[in-house]
Design a protein around this motif. Structure first.
Motif, PDB file in Angstrom:
ATOM      1  N   LEU A   1       0.778  -1.000  -0.109  1.00 49.52           N
ATOM      2  CA  LEU A   1       0.180  -0.053   0.321  1.00 49.52           C
ATOM      3  C   LEU A   1       0.846   0.915  -0.280  1.00 49.52           C
ATOM      4  CD1 LEU A   1      -2.718  -0.856   2.516  1.00 49.52           C
ATOM      5  CD2 LEU A   1      -2.601  -0.571   0.598  1.00 49.52           C
ATOM      6  N   THR A   2       1.065   2.108  -1.005  1.00 44.54           N
ATOM      7  CA  THR A   2       1.797   3.491  -0.993  1.00 44.54           C
ATOM      8  C   THR A   2       0.956   4.212  -1.200  1.00 44.54           C
ATOM      9  OG1 THR A   2       3.527   4.392  -1.462  1.00 44.54           O
ATOM     10  CG2 THR A   2       2.651   2.690  -3.365  1.00 44.54           C
ATOM     11  N   GLY A   3       1.161   5.485  -1.058  1.00 45.30           N
ATOM     12  CA  GLY A   3       0.664   7.017  -1.770  1.00 45.30           C
ATOM     13  C   GLY A   3       1.709   7.253  -2.385  1.00 45.30           C
ATOM     14  N   HIS A   4       2.981   7.121  -2.281  1.00 45.27           N
ATOM     15  CA  HIS A   4       4.146   7.404  -3.273  1.00 45.27           C
ATOM     16  C   HIS A   4       4.705   5.966  -4.105  1.00 45.27           C
ATOM     17  CE1 HIS A   4       4.080  10.311  -0.380  1.00 45.27           C
ATOM     18  NE2 HIS A   4       4.205   9.717   0.742  1.00 45.27           N
ATOM     19  N   GLY A   5       4.532   5.542  -4.784  1.00 46.48           N
ATOM     20  CA  GLY A   5       4.665   4.141  -5.259  1.00 46.48           C
ATOM     21  C   GLY A   5       4.853   5.001  -7.025  1.00 46.48           C
ATOM     22  N   ASP A   6       5.713   4.001  -7.580  1.00 45.55           N
ATOM     23  CA  ASP A   6       5.856   4.413  -9.150  1.00 45.55           C
ATOM     24  C   ASP A   6       5.263   3.326  -9.939  1.00 45.55           C
ATOM     25  OD1 ASP A   6       7.740   3.365  -9.010  1.00 45.55           O
ATOM     26  OD2 ASP A   6       8.708   5.651  -9.174  1.00 45.55           O
ATOM     27  N   VAL A   7       5.145   3.351 -11.287  1.00 46.18           N
ATOM     28  CA  VAL A   7       5.050   1.882 -11.911  1.00 46.18           C
ATOM     29  C   VAL A   7       5.973   0.737 -11.803  1.00 46.18           C
ATOM     30  CG1 VAL A   7       4.631   1.139 -14.301  1.00 46.18           C
ATOM     31  CG2 VAL A   7       3.428   3.084 -13.431  1.00 46.18           C
ATOM     32  N   PRO A   8       7.848   1.663 -12.016  1.00 43.13           N
ATOM     33  CA  PRO A   8       8.609   0.696 -11.765  1.00 43.13           C
ATOM     34  C   PRO A   8       8.674  -0.287 -10.536  1.00 43.13           C
ATOM     35  CG  PRO A   8       9.553   2.981 -13.130  1.00 43.13           C
ATOM     36  CD  PRO A   8       7.697   3.225 -12.763  1.00 43.13           C
ATOM     37  N   MET A   9       8.590   1.021  -9.132  1.00 39.85           N
ATOM     38  CA  MET A   9       8.685   0.538  -7.841  1.00 39.85           C
ATOM     39  C   MET A   9       7.327  -0.769  -7.955  1.00 39.85           C
ATOM     40  SD  MET A   9       7.320   1.684  -4.364  1.00 39.85           S
ATOM     41  CE  MET A   9       8.912   2.779  -4.155  1.00 39.85           C
ATOM     42  N   ALA A  10       6.105  -0.792  -8.517  1.00 37.00           N
ATOM     43  CA  ALA A  10       4.950  -1.923  -9.101  1.00 37.00           C
ATOM     44  C   ALA A  10       5.637  -2.857  -9.735  1.00 37.00           C
ATOM     45  CB  ALA A  10       3.946  -0.929  -8.994  1.00 37.00           C
ATOM     46  N   VAL A  11       6.102  -2.877 -10.912  1.00 40.64           N
ATOM     47  CA  VAL A  11       6.733  -4.158 -11.492  1.00 40.64           C
ATOM     48  C   VAL A  11       7.724  -4.421 -10.534  1.00 40.64           C
ATOM     49  CG1 VAL A  11       7.621  -4.418 -13.480  1.00 40.64           C
ATOM     50  CG2 VAL A  11       5.773  -2.458 -13.685  1.00 40.64           C
ATOM     51  N   ASP A  12       8.240  -3.709 -10.632  1.00 40.47           N
ATOM     52  CA  ASP A  12       9.573  -4.553  -9.732  1.00 40.47           C
ATOM     53  C   ASP A  12       9.466  -5.350  -8.422  1.00 40.47           C
ATOM     54  OD1 ASP A  12      12.439  -5.381  -9.728  1.00 40.47           O
ATOM     55  OD2 ASP A  12      12.401  -4.400  -7.621  1.00 40.47           O
ATOM     56  N   SER A  13       8.453  -5.305  -7.467  1.00 38.06           N
ATOM     57  CA  SER A  13       7.593  -5.726  -6.495  1.00 38.06           C
ATOM     58  C   SER A  13       7.129  -6.806  -7.068  1.00 38.06           C
ATOM     59  CB  SER A  13       6.658  -5.121  -5.469  1.00 38.06           C
ATOM     60  OG  SER A  13       7.677  -3.642  -5.032  1.00 38.06           O
ATOM     61  N   LEU A  14       6.384  -6.522  -7.810  1.00 38.54           N
ATOM     62  CA  LEU A  14       5.425  -8.367  -8.573  1.00 38.54           C
ATOM     63  C   LEU A  14       6.031  -9.000  -9.034  1.00 38.54           C
ATOM     64  CD1 LEU A  14       2.486  -6.241  -9.670  1.00 38.54           C
ATOM     65  CD2 LEU A  14       2.329  -7.300  -7.682  1.00 38.54           C
ATOM     66  N   LYS A  15       7.105  -8.735  -9.517  1.00 40.64           N
ATOM     67  CA  LYS A  15       8.316  -9.856 -10.248  1.00 40.64           C
ATOM     68  C   LYS A  15       9.154 -11.138  -9.408  1.00 40.64           C
ATOM     69  CE  LYS A  15       9.677  -7.475 -14.734  1.00 40.64           C
ATOM     70  NZ  LYS A  15      10.438  -6.661 -15.558  1.00 40.64           N
ATOM     71  N   ARG A  16       9.182  -9.708  -8.488  1.00 33.80           N
ATOM     72  CA  ARG A  16       9.945 -10.436  -6.563  1.00 33.80           C
ATOM     73  C   ARG A  16       8.934 -11.363  -5.657  1.00 33.80           C
ATOM     74  NH1 ARG A  16      12.500  -6.182  -4.069  1.00 33.80           N
ATOM     75  NH2 ARG A  16      14.418  -7.761  -3.195  1.00 33.80           N
ATOM     76  N   GLY A  17       7.622 -11.217  -6.146  1.00 31.08           N
ATOM     77  CA  GLY A  17       6.840 -11.802  -5.338  1.00 31.08           C
ATOM     78  C   GLY A  17       5.614 -11.660  -4.513  1.00 31.08           C
TER      79      GLY A  17
END
Length: 193
Positions: free
Chosen positions: A81-97
């Protein structure tokens, strides 16, 4: 158990209320280090972590790294959950599990539906881990007998193929059923599918 890790009291309280309204047990943590210090092994009944990305003591990405290192991610899925995330951060997190990534403000029902799905995934992972632990207790010969039982072979055929007596096959079969906590070959096959 739903673990809510967010440095904002208002967010933790609101999420706890939402989760409890769905009958979920909740534990809140004001920071990443408090969570890591206070959490134990994932529970077989299902665990999920709602994890804020930005926190003063230890950010959510660092907490996520620790969960990966502990090997808990499958049994303790993380929803960021974040108010300060961005697409690359989301994609990286999802790729890592990571199980999912939500931006604040979020839709309550969508978030809680994903929490329910994460808890179900956690229970499935815990169940699979229990089955693997039971399989690890089998001897090499019991594994051979197990493979032939799962192939649908009768005791006499198993005995002939392994060069042992039918009585020995029956003893191994009984030990396998006991260790795997099943009563029939059909149950065993269902457990291991």
């Amino acid at each position: 158990m739903l673990h809510i890790v967010d440095d904002e009291d208002v967010i933790r309280d609101a999420l706890a209320w939402l989760a409890q309204s769905r009958g979920l047990a909740v534990r809140g943590y004001a920071g990443g280090q408090a969570f890591l210090d206070g959490v134990g092994e994932p529970d077989a009944g299902g665990d999920c972590v709602l994890l804020d990305v930005r926190m003063p003591d230890m950010n959510g990405i660092a907490v996520f790294e620790q969960l990966i290192k502990r090997g808990w991610l499958a049994r303790m899925p993380v929803i960021f959950l974040t108010g300060h995330g961005d697409v690359p951060m989301a994609v990286d997190s999802l790729k890592r599990g990571a199980f999912d990534f939500f931006e604040k403000p979020f839709n309550d029902n969508d978030l809680m539906d994903r929490v329910d799905e994460a808890l179900a995934a956690s229970r499935n992972a815990a169940s699979a881990a229990q089955v693997q632990a039971r399989l690890a207790t089998l001897s090499a010969r019991e594994r051979e007998v197990l493979d032939l039982i799962l192939a649908g072979k009768m005791n006499k055929v198993v005995a002939d193929e392994l060069g042992i007596s039918m009585r020995t096959v029956e003893v191994h079969r009984a030990h396998i059923f006991d260790k795997m906590q099943v009563k029939t070959a059909v149950e065993l096959a269902g457990l291991l599918k």
